[in-house]
Scaffold this motif. Structure first.
Motif, PDB file in Angstrom:
ATOM      1  N   GLN A  63       0.751  -1.270   0.060  1.00  0.00           N
ATOM      2  CA  GLN A  63       0.008  -0.064   0.238  1.00  0.00           C
ATOM      3  C   GLN A  63       0.772   1.389   0.213  1.00  0.00           C
ATOM      4  N   PHE A  64       2.155   0.914   0.026  1.00  0.00           N
ATOM      5  CA  PHE A  64       3.067   2.203   0.488  1.00  0.00           C
ATOM      6  C   PHE A  64       3.314   2.678  -1.139  1.00  0.00           C
ATOM      7  N   GLY A  65       3.116   4.119  -1.220  1.00  0.00           N
ATOM      8  CA  GLY A  65       3.270   4.976  -2.445  1.00  0.00           C
ATOM      9  C   GLY A  65       4.532   5.615  -2.608  1.00  0.00           C
ATOM     10  N   GLY A  66       5.563   5.243  -1.711  1.00  0.00           N
ATOM     11  CA  GLY A  66       6.973   5.730  -1.932  1.00  0.00           C
ATOM     12  C   GLY A  66       6.892   7.324  -1.552  1.00  0.00           C
ATOM     13  N   GLY A  87       6.428   7.843  -6.184  1.00  0.00           N
ATOM     14  CA  GLY A  87       7.713   8.806  -5.930  1.00  0.00           C
ATOM     15  C   GLY A  87       8.727   8.049  -5.376  1.00  0.00           C
ATOM     16  N   LEU A  88      10.021   8.189  -5.677  1.00  0.00           N
ATOM     17  CA  LEU A  88      11.129   7.804  -5.012  1.00  0.00           C
ATOM     18  C   LEU A  88      12.455   8.844  -5.001  1.00  0.00           C
ATOM     19  N   SER A 101       6.285   0.728 -12.715  1.00  0.00           N
ATOM     20  CA  SER A 101       5.334   1.144 -13.542  1.00  0.00           C
ATOM     21  C   SER A 101       4.389   2.345 -13.066  1.00  0.00           C
ATOM     22  N   GLY A 102       4.374   2.428 -11.469  1.00  0.00           N
ATOM     23  CA  GLY A 102       3.736   3.743 -10.974  1.00  0.00           C
ATOM     24  C   GLY A 102       4.115   4.812 -11.153  1.00  0.00           C
ATOM     25  N   LEU A 103       5.676   4.860 -11.348  1.00  0.00           N
ATOM     26  CA  LEU A 103       6.140   6.339 -11.693  1.00  0.00           C
ATOM     27  C   LEU A 103       5.808   6.818 -12.989  1.00  0.00           C
ATOM     28  N   VAL A 121      11.591   1.897 -16.020  1.00  0.00           N
ATOM     29  CA  VAL A 121      10.557   2.674 -15.626  1.00  0.00           C
ATOM     30  C   VAL A 121       9.729   3.157 -17.008  1.00  0.00           C
ATOM     31  N   PRO A 122       8.770   2.597 -17.068  1.00  0.00           N
ATOM     32  CA  PRO A 122       7.995   2.562 -18.460  1.00  0.00           C
ATOM     33  C   PRO A 122       7.120   3.706 -18.812  1.00  0.00           C
ATOM     34  N   GLY A 123       6.599   4.680 -17.762  1.00  0.00           N
ATOM     35  CA  GLY A 123       5.757   5.467 -18.023  1.00  0.00           C
ATOM     36  C   GLY A 123       6.238   6.948 -18.037  1.00  0.00           C
ATOM     37  N   VAL A 124       7.596   7.333 -17.785  1.00  0.00           N
ATOM     38  CA  VAL A 124       8.101   8.624 -17.756  1.00  0.00           C
ATOM     39  C   VAL A 124       8.449   9.063 -18.854  1.00  0.00           C
TER      40      VAL A 124
END
Length: 186
Positions: A63-66, A87-88, A101-103, A121-124
């Motif tokens: 559940q952690f979004g970074g 986010g990282l 994939s969430g970044l 990192v597929p989405g940036v």
């Protein structure tokens, strides 16, 4: 917080870490750090939350979004859910595959792939270097950093963005059409 050689640390009711530097490691078969309810880390200044799983160990943070002060390292055989992280501060694939994939933005994020690790990192689509200098570094045969959607990036205004492929590693930026400005060094 360490779970080693089959040890387990169960913190399944922790929802937030409000401050402080915290280093979490699961190393070895059957080793688990269970943070299944964690949703928030609010460290400040030089504080960081470091999450690492390796050698068939697992850090459970579904559940952690970074966040901007969070580092993630997945080593060979390590298990850590990361698809939900948006986010990282930095990410490392050390002999493992790691797909973030969430970044959707990663301004100021450092990326490392070592020992045959593949970091995707597929989405940036764009990147802006932050202060302090960032590294995108793939080191070792089979090591890759893949940014398939990236079309432009900007180096730092007074620090460098280092893009390095060493000892058979690859940093694949095949869709980049513009390096906008700033300091960029290979």
């Amino acid at each position: 917080v360490r779970a080693l050689n089959g040890g387990q640390v169960v913190l399944s009711n922790v929802t937030a870490i409000p401050s402080g530097s915290v280093d979490i490691l699961a190393d070895g078969t059957g080793s688990v750090v269970d943070l299944t309810a964690l949703r928030d880390y609010s460290g400040s200044g030089g504080q960081q939350l470091q999450l690492e799983a390796r050698n068939n160990g697992a850090v459970l943070v579904p559940q952690f979004g970074g966040g901007p002060r969070v580092t993630v390292t997945v080593g060979k055989g390590g298990v850590m859910p990361v698809a939900q992280m948006t986010g990282l501060l930095n990410a490392t694939a050390n002999g493992a595959a790691l797909t973030l994939s969430g970044l959707m933005t990663m301004d100021g994020v450092a990326l490392y792939a070592n020992s045959g690790g593949v970091l995707t990192v597929p989405g940036v689509g764009s990147f802006q270097a932050g202060g302090g200098g960032q590294h995108w570094e793939a080191s070792g045969a089979g090591s890759q950093i893949l940014l398939p959607a990236l079309t432009s990036f900007t180096g730092g205004s007074n620090t460098w963005l280092y893009v390095r492929a060493l000892n058979g590693g690859q940093v694949v930026l095949s869709n980049v059409t513009a390096i906008a400005d700033g300091y960029v060094r290979g």
